[in-house]
Design an enzyme around this catalytic site. Structure first.
Site, PDB file in Angstrom:
ATOM      1  CD  GLU A  92     -38.986 -57.014  30.795  1.00  0.00           C
ATOM      2  OE1 GLU A  92     -38.346 -57.145  31.827  1.00  0.00           O
ATOM      3  OE2 GLU A  92     -39.870 -56.142  30.663  1.00  0.00           O
ATOM      4  CB  CYS A 105     -46.179 -53.905  24.838  1.00  0.00           C
ATOM      5  SG  CYS A 105     -44.927 -52.731  25.362  1.00  0.00           S
ATOM      6  CB  CYS A 112     -33.293 -47.999  26.939  1.00  0.00           C
ATOM      7  SG  CYS A 112     -33.966 -46.516  26.158  1.00  0.00           S
ATOM      8  CB  CYS A 116     -36.497 -42.263  31.490  1.00  0.00           C
ATOM      9  SG  CYS A 116     -36.573 -41.719  29.780  1.00  0.00           S
ATOM     10  CB  CYS A 119     -37.566 -46.190  32.491  1.00  0.00           C
ATOM     11  SG  CYS A 119     -37.686 -47.591  31.372  1.00  0.00           S
ATOM     12  N   GLY A 159     -36.260 -50.065  25.159  1.00  0.00           N
ATOM     13  CA  GLY A 159     -35.514 -49.393  24.103  1.00  0.00           C
ATOM     14  C   GLY A 159     -36.194 -48.161  23.553  1.00  0.00           C
ATOM     15  CD  GLU A 160     -36.810 -43.350  21.603  1.00  0.00           C
ATOM     16  OE1 GLU A 160     -37.489 -43.351  22.638  1.00  0.00           O
ATOM     17  OE2 GLU A 160     -37.291 -43.076  20.485  1.00  0.00           O
ATOM     18  CB  SER A 214     -42.286 -40.722  26.707  1.00  0.00           C
ATOM     19  OG  SER A 214     -42.791 -41.969  26.302  1.00  0.00           O
ATOM     20  CG  HIS A 216     -42.842 -38.863  30.986  1.00  0.00           C
ATOM     21  ND1 HIS A 216     -44.042 -39.484  30.764  1.00  0.00           N
ATOM     22  CD2 HIS A 216     -41.892 -39.696  30.483  1.00  0.00           C
ATOM     23  CE1 HIS A 216     -43.823 -40.640  30.157  1.00  0.00           C
ATOM     24  NE2 HIS A 216     -42.537 -40.784  29.966  1.00  0.00           N
ATOM     25  CB  CYS A 336     -40.822 -50.356  30.962  1.00  0.00           C
ATOM     26  SG  CYS A 336     -40.054 -50.478  29.399  1.00  0.00           S
TER      27      CYS A 336
HETATM   28  N1  SAH Z   1     -38.414 -45.199  24.684  1.00  0.00           N
HETATM   29  C1  SAH Z   1     -39.787 -45.146  24.325  1.00  0.00           C
HETATM   30  C2  SAH Z   1     -40.537 -46.444  24.454  1.00  0.00           C
HETATM   31  C3  SAH Z   1     -40.251 -47.274  25.673  1.00  0.00           C
HETATM   32  S1  SAH Z   1     -40.864 -46.655  27.217  1.00  0.00           S
HETATM   33  C4  SAH Z   1     -40.464 -44.028  25.078  1.00  0.00           C
HETATM   34  O1  SAH Z   1     -39.798 -43.344  25.846  1.00  0.00           O
HETATM   35  O2  SAH Z   1     -41.638 -43.790  24.862  1.00  0.00           O
HETATM   36  C5  SAH Z   1     -42.580 -46.905  27.023  1.00  0.00           C
HETATM   37  C6  SAH Z   1     -43.417 -46.131  28.011  1.00  0.00           C
HETATM   38  O3  SAH Z   1     -43.315 -46.700  29.306  1.00  0.00           O
HETATM   39  C7  SAH Z   1     -42.971 -44.693  28.107  1.00  0.00           C
HETATM   40  O4  SAH Z   1     -44.040 -43.792  28.071  1.00  0.00           O
HETATM   41  C8  SAH Z   1     -42.271 -44.717  29.436  1.00  0.00           C
HETATM   42  O5  SAH Z   1     -42.161 -43.455  29.913  1.00  0.00           O
HETATM   43  C9  SAH Z   1     -43.156 -45.682  30.223  1.00  0.00           C
HETATM   44  N2  SAH Z   1     -42.570 -46.127  31.485  1.00  0.00           N
HETATM   45  C10 SAH Z   1     -41.312 -46.495  31.735  1.00  0.00           C
HETATM   46  N3  SAH Z   1     -41.126 -46.745  33.052  1.00  0.00           N
HETATM   47  C11 SAH Z   1     -42.314 -46.522  33.653  1.00  0.00           C
HETATM   48  C12 SAH Z   1     -42.761 -46.580  34.990  1.00  0.00           C
HETATM   49  N4  SAH Z   1     -41.950 -46.892  36.013  1.00  0.00           N
HETATM   50  N5  SAH Z   1     -44.067 -46.283  35.231  1.00  0.00           N
HETATM   51  C13 SAH Z   1     -44.903 -45.947  34.225  1.00  0.00           C
HETATM   52  N6  SAH Z   1     -44.534 -45.871  32.944  1.00  0.00           N
HETATM   53  C14 SAH Z   1     -43.249 -46.141  32.645  1.00  0.00           C
END
Ligand code: SAH
Length: 348
Positions: A92, A105, A112, A116, A119, A159-160, A214, A216, A336
């Site tokens: 995406e 983006c 990934c 998390c 996600c 992805g990371e 990230s 959190h 995402c």
């Molecule tokens: N792996 C990288 C980049 C991809 S995630 C990272 O962890 O930063 C990009 C951002 O989207 C991250 O900050 C992630 O925590 C956030 N994200 C993923 N799922 C989400 C959700 N359900 N609600 C809000 N943000 C989310």
């Protein structure tokens, strides 16, 4: 075997072209067609002779991802693309419309490995890294489809990025190249789950690119629950690497903090976060979680409005600069990895 020309950096292509008797300025011409005019057919590159076009087609092809699905928000025009790659994998990308610029983006991996809990991308597993060409082609494919000029890029899709380090760095240099998209390094951000040694490497390799981490959660106890990678790289190690990054680059680091109702939205969490980031001149993005179905006990619900404000006030009190991220594209599958996940599920 023919190769995808988008996987070559400018310098690599100069080399390749010289092997087949084409001068450097031919690379400029081809890059101009691809990156500025969005022409993906050598035969239509009219400032090259028929002979040169044939030579190029014998050795190269131009693979731009195929559009499988598109969703456009009625509220703010946020546009989400689902692409098919050469091997039928799907990824995406998203376009975000701001008053003065358009931000893209983009994804760096199929699926990934970070997984998390909140996600959608990780929940579909990890498949493979994207090549630099596959990363870059998301930008030109979006520009071509929507007839827009992308001014900012965030590596924040699926992805990371720091686990696909080499291709990510190469793609940034390609997008920054003055003969190509020519996007300033300062308009590119990389968002990471937090891989300390790669953060320091990034400071050396791409010191002008912006970094977002990230985070959190303000401590290992809570972060372990939602970010499995935290068991490998602790909050303290990540903060330490962010400090080193700042020392080398003099850039301010952004910390992303997803707010989850009655999990990490308490005053105590905000106090701990402020303590952790004290003196760093960091910037905090507060992101009310995008609800995704949860498999465990923890429910990913947005905090109450007052809880979000309460959290912000604590950071303000400690002079930690922050903002509550305005949501975009809430009427489409905004979180995402959701569009892809639905697509995969329907296919099964
Ligand atoms: N792996 C990288 C980049 C991809 S995630 C990272 O962890 O930063 C990009 C951002 O989207 C991250 O900050 C992630 O925590 C956030 N994200 C993923 N799922 C989400 C959700 N359900 N609600 C809000 N943000 C989310």
């Amino acid at each position: 075997m023919r190769k995808n020309i988008l996987d070559f950096s400018y310098e690599e292509l100069v080399d390749e072209f010289s092997k087949i008797g084409l001068e450097k300025f031919r690379v400029d011409q081809v890059w101009d067609w691809i990156y500025k005019k969005h022409e993906f057919d050598f035969d239509k590159m009219t400032n090259l002779s028929k002979e040169h076009r044939n030579t190029l087609s014998e050795r190269f092809y131009i693979y731009v991802p195929e559009l499988l699905d598109i969703q456009i928000s009625q509220i703010d025009k946020t546009t989400k693309f689902l692409w098919k790659l050469e091997d039928d994998n799907t990824i995406e990308s998203v376009l975000l419309f701001h008053p003065d610029r358009i931000t893209a983006c983009i994804s760096t991996q199929v699926g990934c490995p970070a997984k998390c809990a909140f996600c959608a991308t990780g929940q579909s597993g990890f498949v493979r890294n994207l090549s630099a060409g596959e990363i870059v082609s998301q930008i030109i494919a979006m520009e071509k489809h929507r007839k827009v000029n992308i001014g900012n890029i965030v590596y924040m899709g699926m992805g990371e990025p720091l686990l696909n380090y080499k291709e990510v760095v190469k793609s940034v240099k390609m997008l920054n190249h003055k003969k190509g998209k020519n996007i300033s390094m300062r308009r590119i951000s990389i968002s990471t789950v937090g891989i300390p040694e790669k953060i320091v490497e990034l400071a050396q390799d791409l010191p002008e690119v912006k970094l977002a981490i990230s985070l959190h959660a303000p401590n290992n106890y809570k972060r372990d629950i939602i970010v499995p990678m935290n068991k490998k790289y602790s909050v303290e190690e990540i903060i330490q690497s962010a400090k080193e990054y700042q020392k080398i680059t003099k850039n301010r680091v952004t910390f992303e903090y997803i707010l989850i109702r009655e999990f990490n939205d308490f005053v105590d969490d905000a106090e701990k976060l402020a303590e952790l980031l004290k003196g760093m001149g960091a910037y905090v993005n507060l992101i009310p979680v995008n609800p995704v179905p949860s498999s465990g006990e923890l429910k990913f619900e947005r905090p109450h409005h007052w809880a979000i404000e309460r959290f912000k006030e604590v950071l303000d009190k400690h002079n930690i600069e922050n903002e509550i991220r305005r949501e975009k594209g809430t009427d489409i599958d905004a979180a995402c990895g959701q569009l892809r996940r639905r697509y995969i599920t329907n296919k099964k």
